[in-house]
Design a protein around this motif. Structure first.
Motif, PDB file in Angstrom:
ATOM      1  N   MET A  41       0.829  -1.200   0.000  1.00  0.00           N
ATOM      2  CA  MET A  41       0.000   0.000   0.000  1.00  0.00           C
ATOM      3  C   MET A  41       0.869   1.259   0.000  1.00  0.00           C
ATOM      4  SD  MET A  41      -3.164   1.158   2.395  1.00  0.00           S
ATOM      5  CE  MET A  41      -2.340   2.168   3.598  1.00  0.00           C
ATOM      6  N   ALA A  42       1.958   1.255   0.770  1.00  0.00           N
ATOM      7  CA  ALA A  42       2.858   2.410   0.796  1.00  0.00           C
ATOM      8  C   ALA A  42       3.510   2.608  -0.570  1.00  0.00           C
ATOM      9  CB  ALA A  42       3.923   2.221   1.878  1.00  0.00           C
ATOM     10  N   ALA A  43       3.826   1.511  -1.255  1.00  0.00           N
ATOM     11  CA  ALA A  43       4.393   1.616  -2.595  1.00  0.00           C
ATOM     12  C   ALA A  43       3.357   2.163  -3.572  1.00  0.00           C
ATOM     13  CB  ALA A  43       4.896   0.257  -3.056  1.00  0.00           C
TER      14      ALA A  43
ATOM     15  N   VAL B 123       7.650   4.920  -0.933  1.00  0.00           N
ATOM     16  CA  VAL B 123       8.843   4.095  -0.778  1.00  0.00           C
ATOM     17  C   VAL B 123       9.867   4.519  -1.830  1.00  0.00           C
ATOM     18  CG1 VAL B 123       7.608   2.129   0.195  1.00  0.00           C
ATOM     19  CG2 VAL B 123       7.930   2.271  -2.251  1.00  0.00           C
ATOM     20  N   PRO B 124      11.145   4.253  -1.595  1.00  0.00           N
ATOM     21  CA  PRO B 124      12.146   4.645  -2.577  1.00  0.00           C
ATOM     22  C   PRO B 124      11.983   3.903  -3.898  1.00  0.00           C
ATOM     23  CG  PRO B 124      13.180   4.128  -0.492  1.00  0.00           C
ATOM     24  CD  PRO B 124      11.750   3.721  -0.378  1.00  0.00           C
ATOM     25  N   LYS B 125      12.215   4.623  -4.986  1.00  0.00           N
ATOM     26  CA  LYS B 125      12.208   4.018  -6.306  1.00  0.00           C
ATOM     27  C   LYS B 125      13.487   3.204  -6.453  1.00  0.00           C
ATOM     28  CE  LYS B 125      11.881   6.996  -9.541  1.00  0.00           C
ATOM     29  NZ  LYS B 125      11.852   7.871 -10.710  1.00  0.00           N
ATOM     30  N   GLN B 126      13.388   2.008  -6.992  1.00  0.00           N
ATOM     31  CA  GLN B 126      14.558   1.150  -7.140  1.00  0.00           C
ATOM     32  C   GLN B 126      14.971   1.074  -8.600  1.00  0.00           C
ATOM     33  OE1 GLN B 126      13.753  -2.679  -5.486  1.00  0.00           O
ATOM     34  NE2 GLN B 126      13.790  -1.947  -3.401  1.00  0.00           N
TER      35      GLN B 126
ATOM     36  N   PRO C 292      21.170  -3.083  -6.631  1.00  0.00           N
ATOM     37  CA  PRO C 292      20.054  -2.131  -6.572  1.00  0.00           C
ATOM     38  C   PRO C 292      20.499  -0.772  -6.047  1.00  0.00           C
ATOM     39  CG  PRO C 292      19.936  -3.666  -4.754  1.00  0.00           C
ATOM     40  CD  PRO C 292      21.098  -4.100  -5.612  1.00  0.00           C
ATOM     41  N   THR C 293      19.914   0.269  -6.617  1.00  0.00           N
ATOM     42  CA  THR C 293      20.152   1.634  -6.180  1.00  0.00           C
ATOM     43  C   THR C 293      18.815   2.215  -5.743  1.00  0.00           C
ATOM     44  OG1 THR C 293      21.930   1.862  -7.792  1.00  0.00           O
ATOM     45  CG2 THR C 293      21.040   3.884  -6.861  1.00  0.00           C
ATOM     46  N   LEU C 294      18.746   2.733  -4.520  1.00  0.00           N
ATOM     47  CA  LEU C 294      17.524   3.351  -4.021  1.00  0.00           C
ATOM     48  C   LEU C 294      17.573   4.845  -4.305  1.00  0.00           C
ATOM     49  CD1 LEU C 294      17.106   1.544  -0.598  1.00  0.00           C
ATOM     50  CD2 LEU C 294      15.947   1.061  -2.737  1.00  0.00           C
TER      51      LEU C 294
END
Length: 111
Positions: free
Chosen positions: A17-19, A24-27, A34-36
């Motif tokens: 739900m938060a996404a 939330v950070p984009k990945q 992975p880079t946030l």
């Protein structure tokens, strides 16, 4: 929130739900690393804005309270500035709202 989301069972957990709200950070990943990045800003802009403004208010008054959550917010505020803790608190509040809506029980602060 309930009107904007509709069916809360569409989300398996609070992170989904938060996404969906864009809290939330984009990945981005390349070569398996992975880079946030910053928050993804997807989903309902108005609801995300309200959650972040509420997070700013909680960060602003966290110094006046002395409990576990406010101590965490104060430490985060000292390390990261003002905006990142506001979005973090908004993310946490969205996850709490998901739990309250799915379990259909009142919120218990000490749990």
């Amino acid at each position: 929130m309930y009107a904007a989301i509709g069916d809360i069972t569409a989300f398996q957990n609070g992170r989904e739900m938060a996404a969906w709200l864009g809290l939330v950070p984009k990945q981005q990943s390349t070569g398996g690393v992975p880079t946030l990045l910053g928050i993804s800003k997807r989903g309902d802009t108005y609801l995300r804005t309200l959650l972040i403004h509420g997070g700013r208010t909680i960060v602003r008054v966290a110094d006046k309270h002395d409990d576990r959550r406010n101590n965490w917010i104060k430490e985060l505020n000292q390390r990261r500035g003002k905006n990142i803790p506001a979005v973090t608190v908004a993310n946490k509040n969205a996850r709490i709202a998901w739990a309250v809506l799915t379990k259909k029980e009142p919120y218990k602060a000490g749990a």
